[in-house]
Motif scaffolding. Structure first.
Motif, mmCIF file in Angstrom:
data_model
loop_
_atom_site.group_PDB
_atom_site.id
_atom_site.type_symbol
_atom_site.label_atom_id
_atom_site.label_comp_id
_atom_site.label_asym_id
_atom_site.label_seq_id
_atom_site.Cartn_x
_atom_site.Cartn_y
_atom_site.Cartn_z
ATOM 1 N N ALA B 69 0.842 -1.209 0.000
ATOM 2 C CA ALA B 69 0.000 0.000 0.000
ATOM 3 C C ALA B 69 0.874 1.255 0.000
ATOM 4 C CB ALA B 69 -0.926 -0.013 1.219
ATOM 5 N N ALA B 70 1.940 1.206 0.804
ATOM 6 C CA ALA B 70 2.829 2.378 0.887
ATOM 7 C C ALA B 70 3.480 2.655 -0.461
ATOM 8 C CB ALA B 70 3.895 2.154 1.962
ATOM 9 N N ARG B 72 2.326 1.819 -3.422
ATOM 10 C CA ARG B 72 1.323 2.322 -4.373
ATOM 11 C C ARG B 72 1.024 3.790 -4.099
ATOM 12 N NH1 ARG B 72 -0.861 -3.114 -4.518
ATOM 13 N NH2 ARG B 72 -1.956 -2.742 -2.585
ATOM 14 N N GLU B 73 0.985 4.115 -2.805
ATOM 15 C CA GLU B 73 0.722 5.502 -2.408
ATOM 16 C C GLU B 73 1.787 6.436 -2.972
ATOM 17 O OE1 GLU B 73 0.221 7.475 1.904
ATOM 18 O OE2 GLU B 73 -0.831 5.572 1.599
ATOM 19 N N MET B 74 3.036 5.959 -3.003
ATOM 20 C CA MET B 74 4.119 6.786 -3.543
ATOM 21 C C MET B 74 4.180 6.697 -5.071
ATOM 22 S SD MET B 74 7.256 6.459 -0.783
ATOM 23 C CE MET B 74 7.167 4.718 -0.348
#
Lengths: 114, 166
Positions: B69-70, B72-74
């Motif tokens: 998730a991290a 993808r967030e970046m």
């Protein structure tokens, strides 16, 4: 907008200016000479360094003298300490993997009763 | 070999293990895969050639839902083909691992370097790792932020002091 100290130093010209100021305060002409950069860019970079807190400036007669300030370097030191801790953690993983490896090796090699 | 602004970071460790086992963790597929990468990632090695100039190619794969998730967030892929080489190598003694940093949007590919020195001392092995932080300090800072979210796990696992990054 406040620049991150790393962002300030990401520019190679600004790094050269910082290097040029390492031995003490200087005026613009000396910075230009020591850093080997063109006069036209220096004022802009000095302004950025000043706004980011890297550099102080004081007038002395007609001249302006620039010097480094310690605060952002302390912040960079703090960051490097964090970087070190990240790697300490990675090497903890290394140590754990090594221990697992030795344990597996020992159980594989364990001799049956003689 | 370090950048203009960063001194290298030197970390020394001593392990109660034969030197050959410590060496194997840097130079064999299963050894490298067993520990490399920040918490929340695993690696799959494609090529590991422990000889001067030999290649080291692997996928760095986000391995937990949180890290995926991290990433993808970046705006990053959860798996990245990573390339390095053994710039210098003296068996059981010394290696220089150079990574190509080619995954930062808008930043030209550059190299980061890790030196590893090993020596046997009695029944222990001494390892000195010299890290030359990424040349672009801004990226290094972002990279640390990316890692920081995962450190809670490390704290639990190794009872390390929490990191106050940033």
């Amino acid at each position: 907008m406040q620049m991150h100290p790393f962002e300030t130093l990401a520019d190679p010209t600004r790094r050269r200016i910082v290097e040029a100021l390492r031995d003490g305060e200087r005026q613009v002409n000396d910075i230009v000479r020591a850093a080997g950069i063109h006069q036209s860019g220096v004022s802009r970079h000095l302004r950025i360094l000043h706004e980011a807190g890297f550099v102080s400036v004081r007038p002395e007669g007609p001249r302006r003298l620039y010097a480094l300030r310690p605060e952002p370097f302390r912040e960079l030191d703090g960051w490097l300490a964090g970087y070190r801790r990240l790697w300490e953690a990675r090497l903890d993983r290394f140590g754990a993997a090594l221990a697992d490896r030795l344990e597996n090796r020992a159980s594989t090699l364990k001799d049956p009763d003689p | 070999m370090s950048s203009d602004t960063h001194p290298p970071v030197v970390i020394e460790r001593r392990y109660r293990a034969p030197l050959a086992e410590v060496w194997a963790l840097w130079t064999t597929r299963e050894g490298f895969e067993s520990w490399w990468g920040p918490e929340g990632f695993r690696v799959e090695v494609h090529t590991i050639e422990p000889r001067p100039g030999g290649r080291l190619d692997y996928d760095m794969i986000a391995d937990t839902p949180e890290m995926q998730a991290a990433m993808r967030e970046m705006g990053w892929s959860t798996s990245h083909a990573t390339h390095g080489r053994f710039a210098e190598i003296r068996p059981m003694t010394w290696l220089v691992l150079v990574h190509q940093i080619d995954f930062i949007p808008g930043v030209e590919t550059y190299e980061s370097r890790i030196d590893v020195a090993l020596s046997a001392e009695g029944d222990t092995t001494r390892m000195v790792v010299t890290l030359h932080p990424h040349r672009d300090p801004l990226w290094t800072a972002r990279s640390a932020e990316g890692f920081a979210s995962q450190l809670g796990k490390l704290d639990r696992r190794y009872a390390a002091a929490p990191l106050s990054a940033g």
